[in-house]
Design a protein around this motif. Structure first.
Motif, short mmCIF file in Angstrom:
data_model
loop_
_atom_site.label_atom_id
_atom_site.label_comp_id
_atom_site.label_asym_id
_atom_site.label_seq_id
_atom_site.Cartn_x
_atom_site.Cartn_y
_atom_site.Cartn_z
N UNK A 93 -6.34 7.52 4.08
CA UNK A 93 -5.04 8.08 3.73
C UNK A 93 -4.01 7.72 4.80
N UNK A 94 -4.39 7.80 6.05
CA UNK A 94 -3.47 7.45 7.14
C UNK A 94 -3.07 5.97 7.07
N UNK A 95 -4.02 5.10 6.77
CA UNK A 95 -3.71 3.68 6.65
C UNK A 95 -2.80 3.41 5.46
N UNK A 96 -3.03 4.10 4.36
CA UNK A 96 -2.16 3.91 3.19
C UNK A 96 -0.74 4.40 3.48
N UNK A 97 -0.61 5.47 4.25
CA UNK A 97 0.70 6.02 4.57
C UNK A 97 1.48 5.10 5.50
N UNK A 98 0.81 4.54 6.50
CA UNK A 98 1.51 3.79 7.54
C UNK A 98 1.48 2.28 7.35
N UNK A 99 0.60 1.78 6.52
CA UNK A 99 0.44 0.34 6.37
C UNK A 99 1.57 -0.26 5.55
N UNK A 100 2.10 -1.37 6.03
CA UNK A 100 3.13 -2.09 5.29
C UNK A 100 2.60 -3.43 4.81
N UNK A 101 1.42 -3.80 5.26
CA UNK A 101 0.83 -5.09 4.90
C UNK A 101 0.20 -5.01 3.51
N UNK A 102 0.43 -6.05 2.69
CA UNK A 102 -0.10 -6.12 1.34
C UNK A 102 -1.59 -6.46 1.40
N UNK A 103 -2.40 -5.69 0.67
CA UNK A 103 -3.84 -5.96 0.60
C UNK A 103 -4.22 -6.11 -0.86
N UNK A 104 -4.64 -7.31 -1.22
CA UNK A 104 -4.97 -7.61 -2.61
C UNK A 104 -6.20 -6.83 -3.07
N UNK A 105 -7.18 -6.66 -2.17
CA UNK A 105 -8.40 -5.94 -2.58
C UNK A 105 -8.09 -4.48 -2.95
N UNK A 106 -7.20 -3.83 -2.20
CA UNK A 106 -6.82 -2.45 -2.51
C UNK A 106 -6.03 -2.41 -3.81
N UNK A 107 -5.14 -3.39 -4.02
CA UNK A 107 -4.36 -3.47 -5.26
C UNK A 107 -5.27 -3.64 -6.47
N UNK A 131 0.81 -1.20 0.00
CA UNK A 131 0.00 0.00 0.00
C UNK A 131 0.85 1.26 0.00
N UNK A 132 2.04 1.15 0.56
CA UNK A 132 2.91 2.32 0.61
C UNK A 132 3.33 2.76 -0.80
N UNK A 133 3.51 1.78 -1.72
CA UNK A 133 3.86 2.14 -3.10
C UNK A 133 2.74 2.94 -3.75
N UNK A 134 1.51 2.54 -3.49
CA UNK A 134 0.36 3.27 -4.03
C UNK A 134 0.34 4.68 -3.44
N UNK A 135 0.55 4.77 -2.14
CA UNK A 135 0.57 6.07 -1.47
C UNK A 135 1.64 6.98 -2.08
N UNK A 136 2.86 6.45 -2.24
CA UNK A 136 3.96 7.26 -2.78
C UNK A 136 3.68 7.69 -4.22
N UNK A 137 3.10 6.81 -5.02
CA UNK A 137 2.80 7.15 -6.40
C UNK A 137 1.72 8.22 -6.49
N UNK A 138 0.67 8.09 -5.68
CA UNK A 138 -0.42 9.05 -5.72
C UNK A 138 -0.04 10.38 -5.09
N UNK A 139 0.89 10.37 -4.17
CA UNK A 139 1.32 11.60 -3.50
C UNK A 139 1.99 12.56 -4.48
N UNK A 140 2.60 12.01 -5.55
CA UNK A 140 3.27 12.85 -6.54
C UNK A 140 2.29 13.65 -7.40
N UNK A 141 1.04 13.24 -7.43
CA UNK A 141 0.03 13.91 -8.27
C UNK A 141 -0.96 14.64 -7.37
#
Length: 130
Positions: free
Chosen positions: A35-49, A1-11
């Motif tokens: 947003x807080x969960x996406x920033x701090x979460x390190x666990x992979x979630x397939x549904x969010x992906x 989830x952190x990768x998604x957060x970092x990618x979306x933060x740029x836009x």
């Protein structure tokens, strides 16, 4: 989830927009918590992906590099034109001054001014000596 957060933060605004999509799908209760969960979460979630993969195409604006490079090249061309124009105008001014000096030297039969005239013409033709 952190990768998604970092990618979306740029836009600008895309992180909140995607968080709203997750809230609308019922995964989170509000966007702030999401947003807080996406920033701090390190666990992979397939549904969010899966939701992100479905939402992502066409949502993020990418820079058209060909247009950007063409505009940048045009800017540099205009800068070069301005610099060249300034140099030519400077040369014309120096030549006018030199012509005036030669005319006055001839009128007054002053040979000493010819060295100055020669130096000015050499500067124009060959550049300043250092």
């Amino acid at each position: 989830m952190r990768e998604i957060y970092n990618e979306l933060k740029r836009h600008s605004g895309k992180l909140t927009e995607f968080a709203q999509v997750l809230v609308d799908r019922g995964l989170y209760t509000n966007t702030k918590h999401c947003v807080a969960m996406m920033r701090h979460s390190t666990q992979f979630r397939q549904d969010v992906q899966d939701i992100y993969a479905e939402w992502k195409p066409g949502k993020l604006k990418t820079k058209d590099t060909a247009t950007h490079n063409a505009k940048l090249a045009e800017v540099f061309r205009s800068i070069k034109k301005k610099e060249l124009k300034e140099k030519v105008e400077t040369m014309c001014e120096i030549l006018e001054e030199t012509l005036m000096t030669v005319t006055l030297a001839i009128k007054h039969s002053d040979v000493r001014k010819l060295g100055e005239v020669k130096a000015n013409i050499e500067n124009i033709l060959y550049g300043e000596k250092q």
